[in-house]
Design an enzyme around this catalytic site. Structure first.
Site, PDB file in Angstrom:
ATOM      1  N   GLU A 476       0.815  -1.221   0.000  1.00 22.03           N
ATOM      2  CA  GLU A 476       0.000   0.000   0.000  1.00 22.03           C
ATOM      3  C   GLU A 476       0.848   1.271   0.000  1.00 22.03           C
ATOM      4  O   GLU A 476       0.467   2.267  -0.619  1.00 22.03           O
ATOM      5  CB  GLU A 476      -0.968  -0.014   1.194  1.00 22.03           C
ATOM      6  CG  GLU A 476      -2.120  -1.007   1.069  1.00 22.03           C
ATOM      7  CD  GLU A 476      -1.717  -2.473   1.215  1.00 22.03           C
ATOM      8  OE1 GLU A 476      -0.598  -2.744   1.700  1.00 22.03           O
ATOM      9  OE2 GLU A 476      -2.508  -3.352   0.834  1.00 22.03           O
ATOM     10  N   HIS A 546     -12.129  -6.824   7.442  1.00 18.03           N
ATOM     11  CA  HIS A 546     -12.834  -6.407   6.225  1.00 18.03           C
ATOM     12  C   HIS A 546     -14.028  -5.543   6.592  1.00 18.03           C
ATOM     13  O   HIS A 546     -14.997  -5.474   5.840  1.00 18.03           O
ATOM     14  CB  HIS A 546     -13.293  -7.616   5.401  1.00 18.03           C
ATOM     15  CG  HIS A 546     -12.156  -8.451   4.912  1.00 18.03           C
ATOM     16  ND1 HIS A 546     -11.576  -9.427   5.682  1.00 18.03           N
ATOM     17  CD2 HIS A 546     -11.478  -8.430   3.742  1.00 18.03           C
ATOM     18  CE1 HIS A 546     -10.587  -9.992   5.005  1.00 18.03           C
ATOM     19  NE2 HIS A 546     -10.499  -9.408   3.834  1.00 18.03           N
TER      20      HIS A 546
END
Ligand code: TPP
Ligand code: MG
Length: 746
Positions: A476, A546
């Protein structure tokens, strides 16, 4: 034979910048040293000596409390010189680190400009008094604003090199265009420019260094990595940082690189190593890596005393390699300058520095009222109501039936497609965002393509090509760091973070770089990238990793616009504004809302846009204001409708849509009318985004309130996997209903 010192050969302060001297062959004896003429070597010494003496002057000023920080480039002068002599200012691009004073001088920065930074002057061309000294950044030279976090420059340099390559193959994209950020963002590219990035030996331990090396290698980018190895990172020696103690050995397996390991205290050897490596990068062969062994004679900074961890014998060994003394001896030995010539040169440097110091100490200081300048673009206001357009009515289907409304996922995909067509500077990358990296599979129509784990970017690679839509490594920081570099060059990266839960490796870039580039450079550079992030829970089984929210962490970062739409039309209109914006934008997309029936809408056309900072009143009411956003909007609406049906309470439901800036006016008008406020959000309750809204209501609307300001939010815990636990954690319609009812009865 002693070379007779020639006064004209010595550059003075008024000479044109020294870089590029390499083309100036010796005029006198014809003898050169790795291609450097005696005149160039004299100039080299002048720069190196200036660099050292400027450090000394700053140290004195710090001791006199006339400046507030000092970190030196001492011991690193020869490497800086070599890079400055082999690269071209305002042509190549530079991501230096704090020891690169000699490089910046060689490129044409002046001691006076450096001293303006040390005193924190208003006219400091690097930051206007915002950054510590030695945080180089000279827009006119392509020296990009530097920060303090070690290593965050590396991925930006990679993105910068990618930007240059992109514009070379898409020259039309560099053109100015009206109506968006491009109006204010000039693009410069050359086609064979090299991007320089430097770092210390300790900084090679940072993950972003390895991510940068990996991508530069894989994409054969013209990035010149320079590790200035002085053997220490503050007090930690290199063998503790680097397995085996030598970074060259560790990186030697990266393909496509040209590697050099050199004595970085020797300017001639360093120059030769740089000349070979720069030629390799400039020819487009791939990246270069120069590992330069240098010394650090002045401790880490003025706040450090290296005698606490380095014995005298070790420090004396280093001192024997001091590049300034070595260069002096070299010039005398080779008969390029005699002692008199050296003395004269040094005296001239001292005199010039004295003038620069005197001037800098007189320089005007920034006034307090300027502090908020350039947090955001001064040119393009994304909150302007002129941005608002009406959605175009969809053409009826051929069979005369009504066109089915589109999901949020559909309209985000359509907006990306429209904007990519309109603006060739846009590139999209992230994890899995391409249809297929092995594009021959697409060409041979063997596969359909992926286009993101949520398929939001589906078909874009197919439509716009693999150089505009591509997969990143699973990293990321790599995604955001490269986007920062590209956006600095004038591109519009619209990158994707696959799950908010995994945004954290990019946090250094998101907190300390992306939103700060404009402010810390006093508007010298800007970085209007868009980071799209899939966020949120209510997934039934999304579990801890999530389901996360956490928007307040980013709204708490000045310089970052944060958007969080709740329905398809708002997502389309706000994404368009985000892409055309001149500021960095974090665009939060709720996963649960991607394909909900709630909030579907017809395609609103290729120019539908909504200004930032304008809330939407989802339903008007008179009894209670509910302020929320994201996936809580449909839940709050359900609760409000039930409350009205069963108890006749009329809730005014406000969807903020944009979190920074947010629409205080709409909130204030509503609460002044209803006299009751409930703030609802999906993130955990304590220190969440709604806390700020609640505090502001309590502060500024106190006289209007008939009840305390209440909040409904998730419990202060992560979302668990079992749906019973998930439901118990996240705010449900029933929780909202209960709170609304209580508050309306208060
Ligand atoms: C991410 C980060 N962690 C820690 C620091 C504090 N710090 C500043 S410089 C430095 C040492 C850097 O050593 P090295 O990379 O070898 O460069 P040198 O100073 O030796 O030239 C540290 C730990 C920082 N600025 N950034
Ligand atoms: Mg070091």
């Amino acid at each position: 034979m002693l070379f007779i010192y020639n006064e004209n050969a010595m550059a003075t302060k008024t000479d044109p910048k020294p870089a590029g001297l390499k083309d100036d062959k010796s005029k006198s004896t014809g003898k050169t040293y790795e291609g450097l003429s005696p005149e160039q070597l004299i100039e080299a010494y002048r720069i190196m000596y200036t660099s050292r003496r400027l450090d000394d002057r700053e140290i004195l000023l710090k001791r006199q409390q006339k400046i507030f920080f000092q970190i030196s480039g001492a011991g690193h002068e020869a490497v800086g010189l070599a890079s400055g002599f082999t690269l071209k200012p305002a042509y190549d691009w530079f991501y230096p680190y704090y020891r690169d004073r000699a490089l910046c001088l060689a490129l044409g920065a002046t001691p006076y400009e450096m001293l303006l930074m040390a005193v924190g002057a208003a006219d400091d061309p690097q930051s206007g008094g915002r950054q510590m000294p030695s945080h180089w950044g000279f827009p006119k030279l392509n020296v990009v604003t530097q920060s303090s976090p070690t290593g965050s420059q590396v991925l930006q340099a990679v993105g910068c090199a990618e930007g240059g390559r992109y514009f070379a193959s898409h020259p039309q994209a560099a053109k100015k265009a009206d109506g968006d950020y491009r109006q204010f963002k000039d693009v410069k590219f050359e086609g064979d420019e090299v991007t320089y990035v430097s770092l210390g030996d300790g900084t090679t331990s940072e993950g972003e260094f390895w991510e940068g090396m990996n991508t530069a290698s894989n994409r054969k980018l013209p990035v010149l990595f320079v590790v200035q190895d002085n053997g220490y990172a503050i007090s930690v020696p290199v063998e503790v940082q680097t397995a085996g103690g030598n970074i060259s050995r560790l990186v030697s397996g990266f393909p496509n690189f040209h590697f050099e390991e050199v004595d970085g205290t020797d300017p001639v050897a360093s120059y030769a190593a740089f000349a070979r490596t720069v030629a390799y990068c400039r020819a487009g062969e791939g990246p270069g890596f120069i590992h330069a062994h240098v010394i650090r004679p002045y401790s880490h900074s003025l706040s450090d005393d290296e005698r606490l961890y380095r014995p005298d014998a070790e420090r004396e060994r280093d001192a024997a390699r001091d590049p300034i003394t070595r260069m002096q001896m070299f010039l005398i030995r080779e008969g390029i300058l005699d002692e008199k010539g050296i003395n004269k040169l040094e005296k001239q440097v001292e005199d010039d520095l004295q003038i620069a110091v005197d001037q800098a100490l007189e320089a005007a200081l920034p006034t307090p009222d300027t502090i908020m300048r350039y947090v955001y673009s001064p040119d393009l206001d994304p909150t302007s109501s002129a941005i608002q357009t009406e959605p175009v009515s969809p053409a009826p289907a051929a069979d005369g039936k009504k066109v089915a409304p589109k999901t949020m996922a559909d309209l985000i995909n359509a907006t990306l497609r429209d904007e990519m067509r309109r603006d060739e500077r846009i590139v999209i990358f992230g994890e899995d965002v391409a249809d297929a990296s092995r594009e021959q599979y697409l060409e041979e129509k063997l596969i359909k393509g992926k286009g993101g784990v949520f398929k939001l970017t589906y078909g874009l690679q197919h439509d716009f090509g693999s150089d505009r839509v591509f997969n990143s490594p699973l990293a990321e920081a790599n995604i955001v760091g490269r986007a920062v570099g590209m956006a600095t060059r004038g591109m519009k990266p619209v990158v994707e973070i696959q799950f908010f839960d995994y945004i954290w490796p990019a946090m250094m870039q998101l907190r300390n770089e992306l939103p700060l580039i404009r402010w810390r450079s006093n508007n010298g550079f800007s970085c209007p990238a868009v980071v799209r992030v899939a966020i949120g829970g209510y997934l039934t089984g999304g579990a801890i990793y999530h389901s996360q929210c956490g928007e307040s962490i980013f709204t708490h970062t000045p310089g970052m616009r944060v958007v969080f739409p709740s329905n398809a039309l708002d997502a389309a209109g706000l994404l368009r504004t985000a892409i055309r914006c001149d500021d960095p934008v974090l665009f939060l997309e709720h996963k649960r809302l991607y394909r909900e029936t709630f909030g579907r809408a017809p395609y609103p056309g290729p120019d539908y846009a909504i200004p930032f900072g304008k809330a939407k009143v989802v339903q008007p009411g008179t009894d209670l204001s509910v302020i929320t956003y994201g996936a809580v909007v449909p839940r709050a609406l359900q609760a409000a409708q039930k409350l009205e049906r069963e108890h006749g309470v009329k809730v005014e439901l406000i969807d903020l849509r944009c979190l920074n800036p947010f629409d205080w006016e709409t909130i204030a008008a509503s609460v002044s009318k209803t006299n009751r406020a409930l703030v609802a959000y999906e993130d955990s309750l304590s220190w969440g985004y709604g806390a700020e809204i609640a505090a502001r209501i309590a502060d500024e609307l106190f006289d209007h309130l008939d009840a305390p300001v209440r909040r409904v939010a998730a419990k202060d815990v992560f979302v668990a996997y079992q749906p019973i636990l998930e439901d118990a954690t996240l705010p449900q319609a029933e929780d909202l209903l209960r709170a609304m009812k209580e508050l309306s009865e208060y």
